[in-house]
Design a protein around this motif. Structure first.
Motif, PDB file in Angstrom:
ATOM      1  N   GLU A  77      17.986   2.398 -12.497  1.00 31.45           N
ATOM      2  CA  GLU A  77      18.030   3.471 -11.514  1.00 31.45           C
ATOM      3  C   GLU A  77      17.116   4.628 -11.902  1.00 31.45           C
ATOM      4  OE1 GLU A  77      22.005   4.725 -10.903  1.00 31.45           O
ATOM      5  OE2 GLU A  77      22.678   2.811 -10.039  1.00 31.45           O
ATOM      6  N   SER A  78      16.867   4.750 -13.209  1.00 32.10           N
ATOM      7  CA  SER A  78      16.034   5.857 -13.684  1.00 32.10           C
ATOM      8  C   SER A  78      14.533   5.567 -13.524  1.00 32.10           C
ATOM      9  CB  SER A  78      16.330   6.147 -15.157  1.00 32.10           C
ATOM     10  OG  SER A  78      16.082   4.996 -15.955  1.00 32.10           O
ATOM     11  N   THR A  79      14.195   4.351 -13.155  1.00 28.94           N
ATOM     12  CA  THR A  79      12.782   4.004 -13.004  1.00 28.94           C
ATOM     13  C   THR A  79      12.182   4.777 -11.836  1.00 28.94           C
ATOM     14  OG1 THR A  79      13.253   1.780 -13.822  1.00 28.94           O
ATOM     15  CG2 THR A  79      11.140   2.109 -12.728  1.00 28.94           C
ATOM     16  N   GLY A  80      11.030   5.375 -12.076  1.00 24.08           N
ATOM     17  CA  GLY A  80      10.389   6.166 -11.033  1.00 24.08           C
ATOM     18  C   GLY A  80       9.823   5.302  -9.916  1.00 24.08           C
ATOM     19  N   GLN A  81       9.562   5.942  -8.793  1.00 14.60           N
ATOM     20  CA  GLN A  81       9.081   5.222  -7.610  1.00 14.60           C
ATOM     21  C   GLN A  81       7.712   4.579  -7.868  1.00 14.60           C
ATOM     22  OE1 GLN A  81      11.063   4.711  -5.252  1.00 14.60           O
ATOM     23  NE2 GLN A  81      10.081   4.591  -3.237  1.00 14.60           N
ATOM     24  N   GLU A  82       6.845   5.271  -8.575  1.00 13.54           N
ATOM     25  CA  GLU A  82       5.518   4.715  -8.843  1.00 13.54           C
ATOM     26  C   GLU A  82       5.616   3.463  -9.708  1.00 13.54           C
ATOM     27  OE1 GLU A  82       1.200   6.111 -10.725  1.00 13.54           O
ATOM     28  OE2 GLU A  82       2.815   7.579 -10.419  1.00 13.54           O
ATOM     29  N   ALA A  83       6.486   3.498 -10.728  1.00 17.72           N
ATOM     30  CA  ALA A  83       6.674   2.335 -11.598  1.00 17.72           C
ATOM     31  C   ALA A  83       7.304   1.172 -10.824  1.00 17.72           C
ATOM     32  CB  ALA A  83       7.540   2.715 -12.797  1.00 17.72           C
ATOM     33  N   LEU A  84       8.191   1.475  -9.905  1.00 18.28           N
ATOM     34  CA  LEU A  84       8.814   0.426  -9.109  1.00 18.28           C
ATOM     35  C   LEU A  84       7.784  -0.264  -8.210  1.00 18.28           C
ATOM     36  CD1 LEU A  84      12.187   2.161  -8.093  1.00 18.28           C
ATOM     37  CD2 LEU A  84      11.905   0.205  -9.636  1.00 18.28           C
ATOM     38  N   VAL A 110      15.573  -2.975   7.819  1.00 14.68           N
ATOM     39  CA  VAL A 110      14.813  -2.214   8.807  1.00 14.68           C
ATOM     40  C   VAL A 110      15.760  -1.371   9.648  1.00 14.68           C
ATOM     41  CG1 VAL A 110      13.262  -2.367  10.796  1.00 14.68           C
ATOM     42  CG2 VAL A 110      13.015  -3.965   8.881  1.00 14.68           C
ATOM     43  N   GLN A 111      15.414  -0.115   9.786  1.00 15.70           N
ATOM     44  CA  GLN A 111      16.178   0.789  10.651  1.00 15.70           C
ATOM     45  C   GLN A 111      15.187   1.723  11.346  1.00 15.70           C
ATOM     46  OE1 GLN A 111      19.252   3.021   8.688  1.00 15.70           O
ATOM     47  NE2 GLN A 111      19.974   3.981  10.573  1.00 15.70           N
ATOM     48  N   GLY A 112      15.323   1.816  12.659  1.00 19.19           N
ATOM     49  CA  GLY A 112      14.384   2.633  13.421  1.00 19.19           C
ATOM     50  C   GLY A 112      12.971   2.082  13.394  1.00 19.19           C
ATOM     51  N   GLY A 113      12.850   0.746  13.193  1.00 16.63           N
ATOM     52  CA  GLY A 113      11.545   0.114  13.160  1.00 16.63           C
ATOM     53  C   GLY A 113      10.789   0.307  11.862  1.00 16.63           C
ATOM     54  N   VAL A 114      11.434   0.906  10.853  1.00 14.28           N
ATOM     55  CA  VAL A 114      10.784   1.204   9.572  1.00 14.28           C
ATOM     56  C   VAL A 114      11.596   0.571   8.447  1.00 14.28           C
ATOM     57  CG1 VAL A 114      10.062   3.055   8.004  1.00 14.28           C
ATOM     58  CG2 VAL A 114       9.873   3.371  10.478  1.00 14.28           C
ATOM     59  N   VAL A 115      10.897   0.038   7.433  1.00 14.33           N
ATOM     60  CA  VAL A 115      11.573  -0.569   6.276  1.00 14.33           C
ATOM     61  C   VAL A 115      12.159   0.549   5.425  1.00 14.33           C
ATOM     62  CG1 VAL A 115      11.307  -2.020   4.238  1.00 14.33           C
ATOM     63  CG2 VAL A 115       9.984  -2.529   6.307  1.00 14.33           C
ATOM     64  N   GLN A 116      13.487   0.541   5.297  1.00 12.07           N
ATOM     65  CA  GLN A 116      14.170   1.585   4.546  1.00 12.07           C
ATOM     66  C   GLN A 116      14.544   1.144   3.126  1.00 12.07           C
ATOM     67  OE1 GLN A 116      14.558   4.580   5.810  1.00 12.07           O
ATOM     68  NE2 GLN A 116      14.106   4.204   7.969  1.00 12.07           N
ATOM     69  N   ARG A 117      14.658  -0.187   2.918  1.00 14.29           N
ATOM     70  CA  ARG A 117      15.117  -0.697   1.620  1.00 14.29           C
ATOM     71  C   ARG A 117      14.565  -2.103   1.404  1.00 14.29           C
ATOM     72  NH1 ARG A 117      21.546  -1.756   0.584  1.00 14.29           N
ATOM     73  NH2 ARG A 117      21.344  -3.486  -0.903  1.00 14.29           N
ATOM     74  N   MET A 176       6.759   1.339   5.898  1.00 12.22           N
ATOM     75  CA  MET A 176       7.873   1.682   5.011  1.00 12.22           C
ATOM     76  C   MET A 176       8.207   3.168   5.163  1.00 12.22           C
ATOM     77  SD  MET A 176       6.899  -0.301   1.454  1.00 12.22           S
ATOM     78  CE  MET A 176       5.375   0.648   1.240  1.00 12.22           C
ATOM     79  N   ALA A 177       9.469   3.482   4.946  1.00 14.91           N
ATOM     80  CA  ALA A 177       9.877   4.882   4.939  1.00 14.91           C
ATOM     81  C   ALA A 177       9.259   5.578   3.725  1.00 14.91           C
ATOM     82  CB  ALA A 177      11.399   4.976   4.898  1.00 14.91           C
ATOM     83  N   GLY A 178       9.061   6.870   3.829  1.00 15.34           N
ATOM     84  CA  GLY A 178       8.462   7.613   2.705  1.00 15.34           C
ATOM     85  C   GLY A 178       9.269   7.487   1.425  1.00 15.34           C
ATOM     86  N   ASP A 191       0.860  -1.187   0.000  1.00 17.15           N
ATOM     87  CA  ASP A 191       0.000   0.000   0.000  1.00 17.15           C
ATOM     88  C   ASP A 191       0.897   1.237   0.000  1.00 17.15           C
ATOM     89  OD1 ASP A 191      -1.827   2.008   0.352  1.00 17.15           O
ATOM     90  OD2 ASP A 191      -2.878   1.068   2.024  1.00 17.15           O
ATOM     91  N   PRO A 192       1.327   1.687  -1.203  1.00 16.71           N
ATOM     92  CA  PRO A 192       2.257   2.826  -1.266  1.00 16.71           C
ATOM     93  C   PRO A 192       1.669   4.107  -0.694  1.00 16.71           C
ATOM     94  CG  PRO A 192       2.131   1.663  -3.373  1.00 16.71           C
ATOM     95  CD  PRO A 192       1.015   1.157  -2.529  1.00 16.71           C
ATOM     96  N   ASP A 193       0.358   4.300  -0.820  1.00 16.42           N
ATOM     97  CA  ASP A 193      -0.250   5.533  -0.328  1.00 16.42           C
ATOM     98  C   ASP A 193      -0.158   5.662   1.191  1.00 16.42           C
ATOM     99  OD1 ASP A 193      -0.943   6.170  -2.947  1.00 16.42           O
ATOM    100  OD2 ASP A 193      -2.904   5.187  -2.804  1.00 16.42           O
ATOM    101  N   ARG A 194      -0.207   4.555   1.879  1.00 16.28           N
ATOM    102  CA  ARG A 194      -0.122   4.575   3.347  1.00 16.28           C
ATOM    103  C   ARG A 194       1.248   4.135   3.855  1.00 16.28           C
ATOM    104  NH1 ARG A 194      -4.564   0.850   5.576  1.00 16.28           N
ATOM    105  NH2 ARG A 194      -3.925   1.856   7.536  1.00 16.28           N
ATOM    106  N   ASP A 195       2.176   3.869   2.941  1.00 15.22           N
ATOM    107  CA  ASP A 195       3.535   3.423   3.295  1.00 15.22           C
ATOM    108  C   ASP A 195       3.493   2.155   4.136  1.00 15.22           C
ATOM    109  OD1 ASP A 195       4.777   5.555   1.979  1.00 15.22           O
ATOM    110  OD2 ASP A 195       4.567   6.860   3.734  1.00 15.22           O
ATOM    111  N   LEU A 196       2.668   1.192   3.706  1.00 10.74           N
ATOM    112  CA  LEU A 196       2.545  -0.078   4.413  1.00 10.74           C
ATOM    113  C   LEU A 196       2.816  -1.240   3.466  1.00 10.74           C
ATOM    114  CD1 LEU A 196      -0.698   0.532   6.531  1.00 10.74           C
ATOM    115  CD2 LEU A 196       1.685   0.738   7.280  1.00 10.74           C
TER     116      LEU A 196
END
Length: 246
Positions: free
Chosen positions: A200-207, A229-236, A187-189, A135-140
């Motif tokens: 690398e040029s692929t946009g976040q929405e396409a990914l 995970v860092q700080g309790g949030v998925v960073q990568r 997930m992190a923003g 759920d990209p809109d809610r970062d979940l």
């Protein structure tokens, strides 16, 4: 006729004791009375002194015991404080723990930031998992944590789980899923997505669109993902192929 009267001889009266003897007797009696009184007073004094000493001893013992308790209290408090476990030393329940091939663990211990409702917080580290929903809109992201084996360990694990030896021996990677428990992670923003075949040029929405599509291939078991995970949030999120392409 004349009558001759004879006088009856009388005993001479006892001589009176001299006055000095009486005085001496009275003095001796007074001394005796004084001695008896002094002895009684001395005995009474000794008994009172003994009672006072007996009464004083319990008080002294009680005071000593109270002093010992007071001196022991700081030490006991320090021991309890030292024994108090820290969050990192708390044991995790078997239902909330699953280990990947690299020995990472899932924990229900929350991070310092406020926890969102329905979101599981992981300790910092790397976790292997299947992705079940994004759920990209809610970062979940909803995941199913797994164990990953590679090389000879993958062959052994596949055979242990009942796979035919001929099929297991062609595997370089084997994913073991002990249970189907799902966990919702935050997930992190600006979460970084490293997906197979992306640039690398692929946009976040396409990914995110590719991630959602890849996660459903092969009944959701063709790809597995390593979550950082860092700080309790998925960073990568790194994508890996779990099964041979053909």
């Amino acid at each position: 006729m004349s009558t001759t009267l004879h006088e009856t001889p009388t005993r001479p009266s006892a001589p009176r004791p001299p006055r000095r003897r009486l005085v001496a007797l009275f003095a001796a009696g007074a001394v005796l009375v004084a001695a008896l009184g002094a002895g009684g007073a001395l005995a009474l004094g000794d008994r009172n002194a003994g009672q006072s000493a007996d009464a004083t001893q319990p008080s002294a013992a009680a005071a000593q015991a109270a002093a010992n308790i007071q001196s022991a209290q700081p030490a006991a408090g320090q021991s309890a404080k030292a024994a108090a476990p820290t969050p990192a030393s708390q044991q995790r329940g078997s239902d909330s723990k699953q280990t990947s091939g690299s020995g990472q663990e899932q924990s229900s211990t929350p991070s310092g930031s406020p926890k969102r409702e329905g979101v599981t917080t992981l300790t910092d580290g790397r976790y292997d998992a299947y992705v079940r929903k994004v759920d990209p809109d809610r970062d979940l992201i909803v995941v199913d944590l797994v164990q990953v084996f590679t090389g000879k360990a993958a062959v052994r694990a596949a055979i242990q789980d009942g796979m035919d030896r001929s099929a297991a021996e062609v595997r370089d990677t084997y994913v073991r899923n002990q249970n189907d428990r799902l966990r919702t992670l935050e997930m992190a923003g600006g979460v970084r997505l490293n997906l197979i075949g992306s640039c690398e040029s692929t946009g976040q929405e396409a990914l995110f669109t590719k991630l959602i599509k890849d996660a459903t291939y092969g009944q959701g078991q063709l790809f597995y993902y390593t979550l950082h995970v860092q700080g309790g949030v998925v960073q990568r999120i790194d994508e890996h192929q779990a099964q041979p392409a053909c």
